[in-house]
Scaffold this motif. Sequence first.
Motif, PDB file in Angstrom:
ATOM      1  N   LEU A 170      -2.644  29.949 -44.579  1.00  0.00           N
ATOM      2  CA  LEU A 170      -2.592  29.427 -43.207  1.00  0.00           C
ATOM      3  C   LEU A 170      -3.130  30.448 -42.210  1.00  0.00           C
ATOM      4  O   LEU A 170      -3.027  31.655 -42.436  1.00  0.00           O
ATOM      5  N   PRO A 171      -3.709  29.971 -41.119  1.00  0.00           N
ATOM      6  CA  PRO A 171      -3.797  28.558 -40.696  1.00  0.00           C
ATOM      7  C   PRO A 171      -4.921  27.811 -41.387  1.00  0.00           C
ATOM      8  O   PRO A 171      -5.934  28.396 -41.767  1.00  0.00           O
ATOM      9  N   LYS A 172      -4.737  26.495 -41.542  1.00  0.00           N
ATOM     10  CA  LYS A 172      -5.790  25.588 -41.985  1.00  0.00           C
ATOM     11  C   LYS A 172      -6.273  24.815 -40.764  1.00  0.00           C
ATOM     12  O   LYS A 172      -5.471  24.246 -40.024  1.00  0.00           O
ATOM     13  N   MET A 231       1.752  28.607 -39.345  1.00  0.00           N
ATOM     14  CA  MET A 231       3.144  29.033 -39.345  1.00  0.00           C
ATOM     15  C   MET A 231       3.619  29.152 -37.892  1.00  0.00           C
ATOM     16  O   MET A 231       2.806  29.411 -36.992  1.00  0.00           O
ATOM     17  N   PRO A 232       4.911  28.980 -37.632  1.00  0.00           N
ATOM     18  CA  PRO A 232       5.408  29.080 -36.251  1.00  0.00           C
ATOM     19  C   PRO A 232       5.008  30.383 -35.568  1.00  0.00           C
ATOM     20  O   PRO A 232       4.690  30.389 -34.377  1.00  0.00           O
ATOM     21  N   GLU A 233       5.016  31.497 -36.328  1.00  0.00           N
ATOM     22  CA  GLU A 233       4.670  32.781 -35.717  1.00  0.00           C
ATOM     23  C   GLU A 233       3.173  32.899 -35.399  1.00  0.00           C
ATOM     24  O   GLU A 233       2.750  33.818 -34.686  1.00  0.00           O
ATOM     25  N   GLN A 234       2.362  31.976 -35.919  1.00  0.00           N
ATOM     26  CA  GLN A 234       0.922  31.975 -35.620  1.00  0.00           C
ATOM     27  C   GLN A 234       0.578  31.062 -34.449  1.00  0.00           C
ATOM     28  O   GLN A 234      -0.554  31.075 -33.960  1.00  0.00           O
ATOM     29  N   ASP A 288      -0.928  32.461 -30.971  1.00  0.00           N
ATOM     30  CA  ASP A 288      -2.263  33.044 -31.164  1.00  0.00           C
ATOM     31  C   ASP A 288      -3.301  31.953 -31.392  1.00  0.00           C
ATOM     32  O   ASP A 288      -4.408  32.001 -30.816  1.00  0.00           O
ATOM     33  N   GLU A 289      -2.963  30.943 -32.214  1.00  0.00           N
ATOM     34  CA  GLU A 289      -3.895  29.847 -32.462  1.00  0.00           C
ATOM     35  C   GLU A 289      -4.141  29.032 -31.196  1.00  0.00           C
ATOM     36  O   GLU A 289      -5.270  28.613 -30.914  1.00  0.00           O
ATOM     37  N   PHE A 290      -3.089  28.802 -30.412  1.00  0.00           N
ATOM     38  CA  PHE A 290      -3.234  28.040 -29.173  1.00  0.00           C
ATOM     39  C   PHE A 290      -4.152  28.785 -28.200  1.00  0.00           C
ATOM     40  O   PHE A 290      -4.997  28.179 -27.535  1.00  0.00           O
ATOM     41  N   MET A 292       1.806  22.002 -36.037  1.00  0.00           N
ATOM     42  CA  MET A 292       0.496  21.351 -35.947  1.00  0.00           C
ATOM     43  C   MET A 292      -0.037  21.452 -34.513  1.00  0.00           C
ATOM     44  O   MET A 292       0.711  21.245 -33.545  1.00  0.00           O
ATOM     45  N   ILE A 293      -1.293  21.813 -34.379  1.00  0.00           N
ATOM     46  CA  ILE A 293      -1.973  21.791 -33.076  1.00  0.00           C
ATOM     47  C   ILE A 293      -3.059  20.730 -33.139  1.00  0.00           C
ATOM     48  O   ILE A 293      -3.900  20.736 -34.038  1.00  0.00           O
TER      49      ILE A 293
END
Length: 584
Positions: A289-291, A327-330, A333-335, A451-452
């Motif tokens: 992850l992330p995918k 993962m929740p901790e990611q 950063d992904e957002f 999920m984003i």
Amino acid sequence: MGKKAFWHSSSHVMAQVLLEIYPKIKLSIGPAIENGFYYDVDPNGHAISENDFPKIESRMLELARQNHNFKMRQVSKKDAIAFYKKEENPYKIELIRNLQDGDITFCNHSNFTDLCRGGHIPNTGLIKAVKILNIAGAYWRGDENSKQLTRVYGISFPKQKELKIYLQKVEEAKKYDHRRLGKEMELFTFSKKVGAGLPLWLPKGTQARERLENFLKKAQQEAGYEQVISPHIGEKGLYVTSGHYEKYGADSFQPIRTPNETEEFFLKPMNCPHHCEIYNSRPWSYRDLPKRYAEFGTVYRYEQSGELHGLTRVRGFTQDDAHIFCMPEQLEDEFTKVINLVLYVFKSLGFEDFTAQISLRDLEKKEKYIGSEENWEKAEKAILNVTKAKGLHCIIEYGEAAFYGPKLDFMVKDALERQWQLGTIQVDYNLPEQFELSYIGADNSPHRPVMIHRAPFGSMERFMALLLEHTKGKLPLWLTPNQCIIIPIGEKNKKYSKKVLKLLKKSEIRTQIDDRNETTGKKIREAEMQKFHFILVVGDKEEEAGTVSVRKHGGKDMGKMKIAEFVDLIEGNDSFRTELFLSS
């Protein structure tokens, strides 16, 4: 809320006047919209005519000057139905019967009563300027199997000066309406035989759209996205699981039947359930992850016929969709990375004047949303944290969240200052639970991903519509299908024109020849209308010298150039291309 209350109140006054002028009509609904208001009425034998618009406006202003107060009152459901039975109005009766049991609210002003939930200005005296804009057909409740009603559109203002400014904007906007530009530039069309709200992309429009897609695909590839493809339909159970059927099933296209009576399919209204199933196709570790799955996926939503508007509101549209499973901790950063991608897209295409809107739940109507309080709080906190850390100035709108999660929307205004949502980023803890998504964590135990949902364009159709209006049809040189056109002056120059065409196409410059039996002046005027960036005129002198006479869009004469020189002008001079891009 102020504008909505003003225009909703004005719709009541218009309904009152319509009943005076056309006594047999039956009223249905009359909401405020982005710019003004409308009222749907059953003509019931009356011919509602544009010739009566001045009479309607005059009488509305006359009533407004009488300073009638808007007063809400509650009545029982039984009494409300009895009132409209006396009025012989089946539309209001159907609306009341579909409301939850309990008190029904009416709004009174003057001698007029209407079924209404509220949201009004204090009195009619605040309405100082009125314009009836147009009439159109609209099916009752958007159902084409129901009776067709007449929709009367209007707009009102507290000052005559504001109406004058608005009407001036309307006239200016007509010149650059994307529907007009799309026709002039031969980009897209609609067909009654295909169906309302289902655009047909013509060859030039398809070229521009594909270049937009490739632009985003390149950025996505660099950001670690993987392209996927999902079908246009899905079994009903897929959308029951996601919750979309409960929320939108009544407004979807009718189920698709197959020879197997136990099967029931729907045209997909969104891509996310399909992407959840793609994620679920194999087990994942936290190391995977992330995918990030991306798809230009076409979806279908049954918009009411009266709400359809060119490419901005359609029934079939393609989303530049992607879903990130992390993962929740990611999450934060992904957002942040997705915000960067949206800002890159907007800046690259000149949309630097936008409003960032954080769309949260309506805390008084939590039943509208799925998922736990804990998950909603985590999702909303993540968006607020990221936008604050990013320094992104945002407005907050309660009640605008998706049913499964809060979101960050990027709003852009058109020429009439109507706001349209383009880019969107949504945080979702709930669909991973609905679809039982998981990954194996570092502790060797299963965990639930977050999920984003994201779409920088929003949809290809709406983005193209607003881009056309924003650039007044002069798309950036790298994007436009109309880079240049060759116009031979005489019949004997056609052979040389074809030679020029071959050389330019070899350099991948999008070019065509206008060799019609028309005057050069007419060809130039039509090329200007179609927004060609360059017009290359060739006659005997140009043929003898191996040159082309270059004319830039807008009439600027750039003189004669060798063909290789013109190619360098487009391909090799970055500063010139930047100048073209910024000026478009």
